[in-house]
Design an enzyme around this catalytic site. Structure first.
Site, PDB file in Angstrom:
ATOM      1  N   ARG A 201       0.852  -1.184   0.000  1.00  0.00           N
ATOM      2  CA  ARG A 201       0.000   0.000   0.000  1.00  0.00           C
ATOM      3  C   ARG A 201       0.894   1.242   0.000  1.00  0.00           C
ATOM      4  O   ARG A 201       2.089   1.176   0.301  1.00  0.00           O
ATOM      5  CB  ARG A 201      -0.895   0.013   1.237  1.00  0.00           C
ATOM      6  CG  ARG A 201      -1.956  -1.070   1.252  1.00  0.00           C
ATOM      7  CD  ARG A 201      -2.736  -1.059   2.560  1.00  0.00           C
ATOM      8  NE  ARG A 201      -3.473   0.195   2.756  1.00  0.00           N
ATOM      9  CZ  ARG A 201      -4.143   0.495   3.855  1.00  0.00           C
ATOM     10  NH1 ARG A 201      -4.144  -0.354   4.882  1.00  0.00           N
ATOM     11  NH2 ARG A 201      -4.786   1.649   3.950  1.00  0.00           N
TER      12      ARG A 201
ATOM     13  N   ASN B  80      -5.540   9.245   5.924  1.00  0.00           N
ATOM     14  CA  ASN B  80      -5.453   8.095   6.835  1.00  0.00           C
ATOM     15  C   ASN B  80      -5.396   8.556   8.287  1.00  0.00           C
ATOM     16  O   ASN B  80      -6.053   7.973   9.160  1.00  0.00           O
ATOM     17  CB  ASN B  80      -4.212   7.255   6.534  1.00  0.00           C
ATOM     18  CG  ASN B  80      -4.301   6.491   5.235  1.00  0.00           C
ATOM     19  OD1 ASN B  80      -3.287   6.250   4.568  1.00  0.00           O
ATOM     20  ND2 ASN B  80      -5.498   6.093   4.836  1.00  0.00           N
TER      21      ASN B  80
ATOM     22  N   ARG C 172      -0.882   9.841  -3.535  1.00  0.00           N
ATOM     23  CA  ARG C 172      -0.211   9.154  -2.436  1.00  0.00           C
ATOM     24  C   ARG C 172       0.608   7.948  -2.901  1.00  0.00           C
ATOM     25  O   ARG C 172       1.643   7.630  -2.310  1.00  0.00           O
ATOM     26  CB  ARG C 172      -1.223   8.750  -1.363  1.00  0.00           C
ATOM     27  CG  ARG C 172      -2.441   7.973  -1.824  1.00  0.00           C
ATOM     28  CD  ARG C 172      -3.474   7.948  -0.707  1.00  0.00           C
ATOM     29  NE  ARG C 172      -4.682   7.182  -0.980  1.00  0.00           N
ATOM     30  CZ  ARG C 172      -5.741   7.653  -1.630  1.00  0.00           C
ATOM     31  NH1 ARG C 172      -5.722   8.895  -2.121  1.00  0.00           N
ATOM     32  NH2 ARG C 172      -6.817   6.902  -1.799  1.00  0.00           N
TER      33      ARG C 172
ATOM     34  N   GLU D 265      -7.786   3.543  -5.984  1.00  0.00           N
ATOM     35  CA  GLU D 265      -8.571   3.017  -4.876  1.00  0.00           C
ATOM     36  C   GLU D 265     -10.034   2.870  -5.273  1.00  0.00           C
ATOM     37  O   GLU D 265     -10.527   3.546  -6.194  1.00  0.00           O
ATOM     38  CB  GLU D 265      -8.441   3.957  -3.660  1.00  0.00           C
ATOM     39  CG  GLU D 265      -9.227   3.532  -2.427  1.00  0.00           C
ATOM     40  CD  GLU D 265      -8.822   2.176  -1.862  1.00  0.00           C
ATOM     41  OE1 GLU D 265      -8.980   1.177  -2.577  1.00  0.00           O
ATOM     42  OE2 GLU D 265      -8.376   2.121  -0.700  1.00  0.00           O
TER      43      GLU D 265
ATOM     44  N   HIS E 236      -3.523   0.641  -3.192  1.00  0.00           N
ATOM     45  CA  HIS E 236      -4.387   1.064  -2.097  1.00  0.00           C
ATOM     46  C   HIS E 236      -4.978  -0.158  -1.396  1.00  0.00           C
ATOM     47  O   HIS E 236      -4.849  -1.286  -1.877  1.00  0.00           O
ATOM     48  CB  HIS E 236      -5.503   1.965  -2.635  1.00  0.00           C
ATOM     49  CG  HIS E 236      -5.004   3.120  -3.443  1.00  0.00           C
ATOM     50  ND1 HIS E 236      -4.802   4.368  -2.916  1.00  0.00           N
ATOM     51  CD2 HIS E 236      -4.642   3.198  -4.755  1.00  0.00           C
ATOM     52  CE1 HIS E 236      -4.348   5.182  -3.862  1.00  0.00           C
ATOM     53  NE2 HIS E 236      -4.243   4.493  -4.987  1.00  0.00           N
TER      54      HIS E 236
END
Length: 578
Positions: free
Chosen positions: A265, A272, A315, A334, A400
């Site tokens: 990930r 998060n 990310r 994701e 993800h």
């Protein structure tokens, strides 16, 4: 991606799928649209397919059949393998000397014919009674007469037939296959290695004496694909429809070249740390440190060549930024949370209580409002799985949580994916190394020692579901849904065999504090991974060997030893007309 039509290759009509977010089930003849708009399994044998394997012993037929079955079940196309060797061992006993397979052994020939007949009978019943889609008949099927008999028998009941022949002209590869796999069969449980090798080689010679390969001239009216030397080249003939083309495309990507696949990930993101869903937030300071640590770990693997994939979101791109060449794939994005994007789970529960309750009850099939379900993600990841099967180099996939669950579930080879996949525990700041082995995979888990939040949400039991906020229960108890105990084992990993490896030790006080914080804090739980001073990247915390036995795999049709063998000539016994 709105629907997966089982047997679409010959469908003569189309059916509209429910609008995004629709939760009701819609009747389609004998079929039902599952939540999320994915069509379920139909009755009867219409649009069913039998894949009949062809080839001499030790040519990789069982490997091909099992890989194909795992793949089809992963995309929720129910598939079973009907292995004649399994039938023989269950019905006639585990030991069968090479002489049993001689062409002049009349009794042996009759018994093998009966076993093939029984397997076809079981396949038809499974398709009709259990809504199976693809049945794989795993046997040598070495003569043209046997193949035409099977084809006529199956087509008599409306089942399409596709032959898959595996040819291996590399004698060294054949010998290695015998030594690595065949001598471990129940047939040779009491034999020495040399005795087993000699007997199996004799068995191969008996089959060679009457073997008739598939040919575009002699078998012009048959649908088949022939693979030579594990993908050196292929011969394709008269493939008909979507499903046969889909299977052939998968088979063309298979190989046995040693390599590893690394799945990670992205580093911890700012969303998060706030417990928010989706979005395109940047990495947190801990996430940026993980990006550096990930590069160090991959460098320590000393890989001669490496491909690095990431999603189109910031990310994952930041996590992969230290690698010189990175491919960005939107298919790795994701799961789309739709109207819930950017919300916390608590806000989602408050704003969309009916959706929240249904998703907790049926997480795999339920779509976010104007978003995706796990079933949708699996469908868009299928081309990436094809590429992971095809590629000969090592690959690092930075993705993800939902995407990692879908990818890892393919390599975990589990039976109830729609039940288990959404709850596979995939921690942040952890690398999962997958190495293919015969009939399975070895999965090594490497936490890289950078602290992070725990975003895993465990499955809710029926009592918990009663407490979910609904219009009829507008208050409901307050629950911290994002917290889990530190070090919780994955539901999938817990059910496969594990090789013991020394795990990095956690400080007891730290682990206890984190566990308490997971229950009491409004922030996501913090995972205190071992500090880098006492952490060695080369030591996995867990080694999971996913290698279902051929006798016990869920994709293998289980034979009842006590049931009598039917006479292959008695067509009345085969009449399953309703």
């Amino acid at each position: 991606l709105n629907s997966l039509i089982v047997g679409a290759m010959e469908a003569k009509s189309t059916t509209s799928t429910p609008s995004m977010g629709a939760q009701e089930q819609v009747e389609i003849g004998l079929d039902v649209v599952q939540p999320g708009g994915v069509v379920g399994r139909e009755q009867g044998t219409r649009n069913k397919l039998a894949v009949v394997l062809v080839g001499l012993p030790a040519r990789g037929k069982t490997y091909i059949g099992m890989k194909l079955a795992y793949y089809l079940n992963w995309v929720i196309l129910p598939c079973k393998v009907f292995n004649l060797g399994h039938y023989r061992r269950k019905k006639l006993g585990p030991q069968a000397p090479a002489q049993f397979f001689k062409s002049d052994n009349t009794a042996g020939m009759k018994q093998r014919q009966q076993l093939a007949f029984q397997a076809v009978l079981d396949m038809v019943r499974w398709m009709r009674e259990e809504h199976g889609c693809v049945g794989i008949l795993d046997a040598t099927n070495s003569t043209r007469a046997r193949r035409m008999w099977l084809k006529d028998l199956l087509q008599q009941h409306g089942i399409n037939v596709m032959f898959v022949e595996s040819v291996c002209e590399d004698e060294e590869r054949v010998k290695n296959n015998i030594l690595q796999v065949k001598i471990n069969l129940p047939d040779y449980r009491t034999a020495s290695v040399s005795e087993a090798l000699r007997d199996f080689s004799e068995r191969i010679r008996y089959y060679q004496s009457r073997y008739q390969p598939l040919s575009v001239d002699a078998d012009a009216n048959c649908s088949f694909i022939k693979t030579v030397d594990v993908g050196r080249f292929f011969v394709v003939n008269q493939l008909r429809g979507y499903l046969q083309m889909r299977i052939s495309r998968f088979l063309m990507n298979l190989h046995v070249q040693p390599r590893s696949i690394y799945i990670s990930r992205h580093g911890e993101s700012m969303f998060n740390t706030k417990g928010k869903i989706g979005g395109d937030s940047p990495l947190s300071p801990n996430g940026l440190r993980y990006a550096e640590k990930l590069k160090e770990f991959i460098d320590s693997e000393n890989l001669p060549s490496l491909q690095v994939w990431c999603s189109s979101l910031r990310r994952t791109q930041q996590t992969a930024a230290h690698f010189p060449h990175v491919e960005s794939w939107k298919a790795l994005d994701e799961l789309d949370a739709g109207l819930c994007d950017g919300l916390t789970y608590e806000q989602c529960q408050e704003m969309y209580p009916e959706f929240f309750e249904q998703r907790e009850a049926n997480k795999y099939w339920t779509r976010y409002p104007r978003g995706e379900s796990y079933a949708d993600v699996v469908q868009r990841l299928e081309p990436r799985i094809m590429e992971l099967e095809r590629i000969r180099e090592d690959v690092l996939v930075v993705c993800h949580q939902a995407v990692a669950r879908c990818l890892l579930s393919y390599f975990y080879i589990k039976e109830h994916l729609d039940h288990d996949l959404p709850y596979l525990k995939v921690n942040l700041h952890t690398v999962y190394k997958i190495t293919p082995i015969p009939y399975g995979n070895k999965i090594e888990v490497f936490p890289l020692g950078i602290s992070c939040v725990d975003t895993h949400r465990p499955r809710m039991n029926s009592t918990d579901l009663d407490d979910v906020v609904t219009p009829a229960n507008p208050t409901g108890p307050s629950r911290q849904l994002s917290a889990t105990q530190v070090g919780e084992t994955s539901p999938l990993a817990a059910s496969v065999s594990s090789d013991a490896s020394a795990a990095p030790t956690f400080d007891d006080a730290t682990a206890a504090d984190a566990a308490v914080a997971a229950v009491t804090s409004e922030e996501p739980a913090l995972i205190q991974q071992p500090s880098s001073a006492r952490f060695e990247c080369r030591t996995p915390s867990e080694v999971i060997v996913v290698k279902p036995s051929l006798e016990g795999s869920h994709v293998l049709h289980q034979v009842r030893p006590e049931s009598p063998l039917l006479p292959a000539s008695d067509e009345a016994e085969f009449d399953l007309a309703e």
